[in-house]
Design an enzyme around this catalytic site. Sequence first.
Site, short mmCIF file in Angstrom:
data_model
loop_
_atom_site.label_atom_id
_atom_site.label_comp_id
_atom_site.label_asym_id
_atom_site.label_seq_id
_atom_site.Cartn_x
_atom_site.Cartn_y
_atom_site.Cartn_z
N ARG A 1 -2.58 -28.32 7.12
CA ARG A 1 -3.84 -29.02 6.84
C ARG A 1 -4.22 -29.90 8.03
NH1 ARG A 1 -0.87 -29.54 1.91
NH2 ARG A 1 -1.80 -28.36 0.24
N ASP B 1 -1.77 -31.56 -6.47
CA ASP B 1 -0.30 -31.58 -6.34
C ASP B 1 0.33 -32.10 -7.64
OD1 ASP B 1 -0.31 -31.51 -3.05
OD2 ASP B 1 -1.85 -32.78 -3.90
N ARG C 1 0.10 -29.49 -10.34
CA ARG C 1 1.12 -28.44 -10.13
C ARG C 1 2.49 -28.92 -10.60
NH1 ARG C 1 -1.14 -27.21 -4.07
NH2 ARG C 1 -2.46 -25.42 -4.58
N HIS D 1 -1.80 -35.69 1.04
CA HIS D 1 -1.94 -34.36 0.44
C HIS D 1 -1.52 -33.37 1.52
CE1 HIS D 1 -3.38 -30.83 -1.57
NE2 HIS D 1 -4.38 -30.63 -0.73
#
Length: 315
Positions: free
Chosen positions: A92, A152, A155, A179
Amino acid sequence: MANHVGNKVVLIGAGDVGVAYAFALINQSIVDHLAIIDIDEKKLEGNVMDLNHGVVWAPTRTRVTKGTYADCADADMVVICAGAAQKPGETRLDLVGKNVKIMNSIVSDVMANDFDGIFLVASNPVDILTYAVWKASGLDHKRVIGSGTVLDSARFRYMLGELEDIAPKSVHAYIVGEHGDSELPAVSTANIAGVPMSKKLDSDPEYAERIEKIFEDTRDAAYSIIDAKGSTSFGIGMGLARITAAVIQNQDVALPVSAYLQGEYGVEDLYIGTAAIINRSGIVRAIELQLSEHEKERFDASAKTLNDIKEEFFG
C-alpha cells in the site's frame, strides 16, 4: 451543512470498491441521493443505470445519479474511492506518491464547490491519504475520516467467529495501527460474547498460537484476495457503508477508523487506525485502547512507519 431534503453522498471513484460501496448503500437504504463521479464516463453511465434498476428491491428509494463536482455543494458526505490501485506484489505504501497528487486534485475540485460536509477516505495507503485530504481541505480534522482498520477488524472478527463458532457480531475485537503490514490486534481489550480473550490466551499457549495465525491471515488477506480476483471490494464496500450510516444517522458508535491523534497513545499529528466515536459531526473523539506493553510497542512502531512517510511528503 446541507440545505436540501434528505441525505446526499457524493462518491468519487467508481472502480470495484466504489461500486461495491454504492451497492451496499442502496441495499441498506442509508442515503436518499447518491451522486457518483468517475473519469470513465461511459462505464459510470452503465453502473448508474444498473444500480437504479436494483432500487426497486431496496427498502426505500435511493436516487442514483451521474454526478459532477457541483454536486458537492449540498452533499452531506464526500466519499473518496479514487486513486491508483494496488497491484499484485505492490505494498500500500508504494502507492503514496501517485495518490497524494490525485487526492490534492480531487479535494481542490470538491472545496471549490463550497463543500461543507464530511470526507470519508478509502484510497490507499489510507492513513497517509486521509492526512493529505485533511491538509488539502482546510476542514477541522474531525470532519475527515479514513476507513482505517474497519476492514481489518471485520476480517479479524469474522475469523475469530469461525474459530469459536459464533456470529462475528458477538466478537468484539479491534485491529489498530496502520492499515497495512505494521497493524496489530488489540487482543488485550478483545472479548468473545463477553469473555475476555486474554483469559484464554494466558492459560492456553496453543490458543495463543492460533490467534496469532488468525491475525497473520487477517493482515495478509488483501494480498490473497488481490492475487485471486484483482482487488478487494465487498468487505471494504460494506465497511464504508457502515461508517456512512454512523455519520448520516448520528449514531455515536465506536468504529475502528483512521482518526487524527492529538496525544492519544502518545502520538501527535497523525491519522492512524484506532477505535473512535462517530456521529453526524464526524469523529467525536479517538479512543485510546488500554494496550498491553507488547501491543503498545507494536503500535508505536506502526505509528513510526506512518510518521516517517508523512514527514517525507508533508514535512
